[in-house]
Design an enzyme around this catalytic site. Sequence first.
Site, mmCIF file in Angstrom:
data_model
loop_
_atom_site.group_PDB
_atom_site.id
_atom_site.type_symbol
_atom_site.label_atom_id
_atom_site.label_comp_id
_atom_site.label_asym_id
_atom_site.label_seq_id
_atom_site.Cartn_x
_atom_site.Cartn_y
_atom_site.Cartn_z
ATOM 1 C CE LYS A 1 -4.729 6.706 10.256
ATOM 2 N NZ LYS A 1 -3.294 6.435 10.034
ATOM 3 N N GLY B 1 0.791 -1.234 0.000
ATOM 4 C CA GLY B 1 0.000 0.000 0.000
ATOM 5 C C GLY B 1 0.821 1.281 0.000
ATOM 6 C CB ILE B 2 0.065 4.533 1.620
ATOM 7 C CG1 ILE B 2 -1.314 4.701 0.953
ATOM 8 C CG2 ILE B 2 0.746 5.882 1.799
ATOM 9 C CD1 ILE B 2 -2.326 5.470 1.788
ATOM 10 C CE1 TYR C 1 -7.552 4.505 9.727
ATOM 11 C CE2 TYR C 1 -9.000 6.173 8.797
ATOM 12 C CZ TYR C 1 -7.844 5.413 8.731
ATOM 13 O OH TYR C 1 -6.981 5.577 7.668
ATOM 14 N NE ARG D 1 1.064 -6.580 11.494
ATOM 15 C CZ ARG D 1 -0.252 -6.445 11.400
ATOM 16 N NH1 ARG D 1 -0.990 -6.576 12.480
ATOM 17 N NH2 ARG D 1 -0.823 -6.176 10.253
ATOM 18 C CB ILE E 1 -4.952 5.865 -1.221
ATOM 19 C CG1 ILE E 1 -4.866 7.259 -0.546
ATOM 20 C CG2 ILE E 1 -3.756 5.607 -2.143
ATOM 21 C CD1 ILE E 1 -4.847 8.443 -1.448
ATOM 22 N N GLY F 1 -0.871 1.447 9.981
ATOM 23 C CA GLY F 1 -2.187 1.750 10.546
ATOM 24 C C GLY F 1 -3.217 0.714 10.153
#
Length: 241
Positions: free
Chosen positions: A151, A19-20, A147, A40, A180, A84
Site C-alpha cells: 500500500k 465493499g469499497i 500489506y 474475477r 471501513i 486488493g
Amino acid sequence: MDTTAPEPRSVLITGGSRGIGRAIAEEFVRRGDKVAVTSRSGEGGPEGALTVAAEITDGASLDAAFAEVEKAHGPVEVLVANAGITDDQLLLRMDDASFENVVDTNLTGSFRTVKRAIKGMMRKKKGRIVLISSVVGLYGSPGQVNYAASKSGLVGIARSLTRELGSRGITSNVVAPGYIATEMTDGLPEELKGQYLKAIPAARFAEPAEVARVVAFLASDDAAYISGAVIPVDGGLGMGH
Ligand code: NDP
C-alpha cells in the site's frame, strides 16, 4: 452560470463486486457516468454498471477487460485501482509466497492496471487516476508487513506518475481509507476491532460510501489541481502522515 450537465465519462473501477469498490461504482453511476467494474467472476457489480471479468495478477486478463470496457464505453477516462487483498501474519511466520501474493495483487496489480489505462488518457490529454491505498501503508500495522509494503508503494506510483504525466491533463492521487466496514474487515477478531475503535479519533468505523464520495471528488473537475496527494479517509487515525 454553466447549467449544462457534464458529459458522462468512461469510468473503470477494479474490484467492484463488493465493499469499497462497489460503493465507488454506485457513486459514479449516481453522478451519471458510464461505469464499468471488474471482478474475477465477471459478476457482482452494482445496477447500472457493466461488470467485466479480470484477474488483476494477469496482464492478459486485464487487457481483455479493458478492451471490453473500451468497446462499450470508450477509452477509460477515470481509473480507480481498488482491487486488493490481505493475508495477515507476523513477520516471523510470513513466508515468501504470502508477501509476493499480496504485493502482486495490490501493488503490481495496480501498476498493470494503470499502465494499461494511461495510453487512452495520454491520447485524450485528460485523465483521472485514483489508487486505493490504506492508512496502514504509512502508519504501519503489526501482522501486515506484506500489506503495508504494497500500500505504501502506491504512493510512489502516484507521485512518479504525477511527475511523468502532470503536464498532460492527467492527475494521479492516492486515497488512504482507515477502518471501513466491509467483508475484508468483518473477519477481524472482536478484540482487535475494539482496539482499532479506541485509536480512531472519530470513535467509529466508516461506511464504504464515505470513501466513494472522496474518490468521486478527486475525479471531478473541481480537483483538477490536486495530484500526487495522499488523501486520508480514516476519522483521524493516521494523521501526521
Ligand atoms: P473486499 O474484500 O470487500 O473487496 C475486494 C475486491 O477486490 C473484490 O471486488 C475482489 O473481487 C477484488 N479482488 C481481490 N483480489 C483480486 C484479484 N486477484 N483480481 C481481481 N480482483 C480482485 O475489500 P474492500 O472493499 O474492503 O477493500 C477494497 C480496497 O480498499 C482494497 O484495496 C483494500 O486494501 C482497501 N482498503 C480497505 C479497507 C477496509 O477497512 N475495508 C481499509 C483500507 C484500505 P472478486 O469478486 O473477484 O473477489
